[in-house]
Design a protein around this motif. Sequence first.
Motif, mmCIF file in Angstrom:
data_model
loop_
_atom_site.group_PDB
_atom_site.id
_atom_site.type_symbol
_atom_site.label_atom_id
_atom_site.label_comp_id
_atom_site.label_asym_id
_atom_site.label_seq_id
_atom_site.Cartn_x
_atom_site.Cartn_y
_atom_site.Cartn_z
ATOM 1 N N GLN A 12 21.520 79.045 -41.102
ATOM 2 C CA GLN A 12 20.815 77.792 -41.362
ATOM 3 C C GLN A 12 19.923 77.427 -40.182
ATOM 4 O O GLN A 12 18.770 77.018 -40.360
ATOM 5 N N LEU A 13 20.453 77.569 -38.967
ATOM 6 C CA LEU A 13 19.664 77.249 -37.776
ATOM 7 C C LEU A 13 18.486 78.205 -37.637
ATOM 8 O O LEU A 13 17.361 77.785 -37.331
ATOM 9 N N ALA A 14 18.741 79.489 -37.873
ATOM 10 C CA ALA A 14 17.661 80.480 -37.774
ATOM 11 C C ALA A 14 16.542 80.154 -38.758
ATOM 12 O O ALA A 14 15.352 80.254 -38.417
ATOM 13 N N GLN A 15 16.891 79.760 -39.983
ATOM 14 C CA GLN A 15 15.878 79.419 -40.990
ATOM 15 C C GLN A 15 15.068 78.201 -40.565
ATOM 16 O O GLN A 15 13.855 78.151 -40.756
ATOM 17 N N GLN A 16 15.738 77.210 -39.961
ATOM 18 C CA GLN A 16 15.024 76.020 -39.509
ATOM 19 C C GLN A 16 14.068 76.340 -38.356
ATOM 20 O O GLN A 16 12.945 75.844 -38.305
#
Length: 238
Positions: A12-16
């Motif tokens: 999720q953090l990588a996508q953001q």
Amino acid sequence: MDRASPVPLYYQLAQQLEAAVEQGRLAPGSLLGNEIDLAARLGLSRPTVRQAIQSLVDKGMMVRRRGVGTQVVHSGGRRPPGLSSLYDDLAAAGGHPTTRVLRNVVEPAPPRVADALGVPEGSDVHLVERLRYTHGEPLALLRNHLPAGIVDLDTERLEATGLHRMIRGAGIALHSAHQVVGARLATAQEAAVLAEPEGAAVLTAERTTFDDTGRPVECGSHVYRASHYSFDLQLLVR
């Protein structure tokens, strides 16, 4: 972060972070700060933050620099489906595309090209081979064949704009294309011009483009750095 989601927090953090880079909120050269501060600010563990950042480092979007920290390198390239040119896609995404023409010649049509363009084998066709850059880094090696005389393929213009823009500028209405996307290992020559190690993974696209009368107007054989490029597809459930 959605802690109730089955999607791992690091992903999720990588996508953001990736979205922030691609949308220009994290510009090339931006520093993320150290992992400890970032983890504390987001309420995540340091290993989660490290894994998220590493996934973007592996994609070539960020780089770890000793004494500096993690830095955004560039936004990479993401290609949406549809009949568009790489030049236009990069320009729209703020990728500052530039081009170096490697070859611009007339040559006899090899069998594959003759079949794609619907011309006799051995007849004259125009070949343009270009290296496309984004943010000053090589992204793609583009080889395109066109029927001879269909467009004035001036080298200076080819380095200043996209091929599809030149075709449209000649009064040709592009209508559709057939494209096959694949992957393989780079040849020594491809690796050298794309600044990749020999044998690195590359994405490929073989495409034939047609005008509004159904006439083939160009066929392309393109090679993209897999570490810097992706195709963005939306699939519908039937």
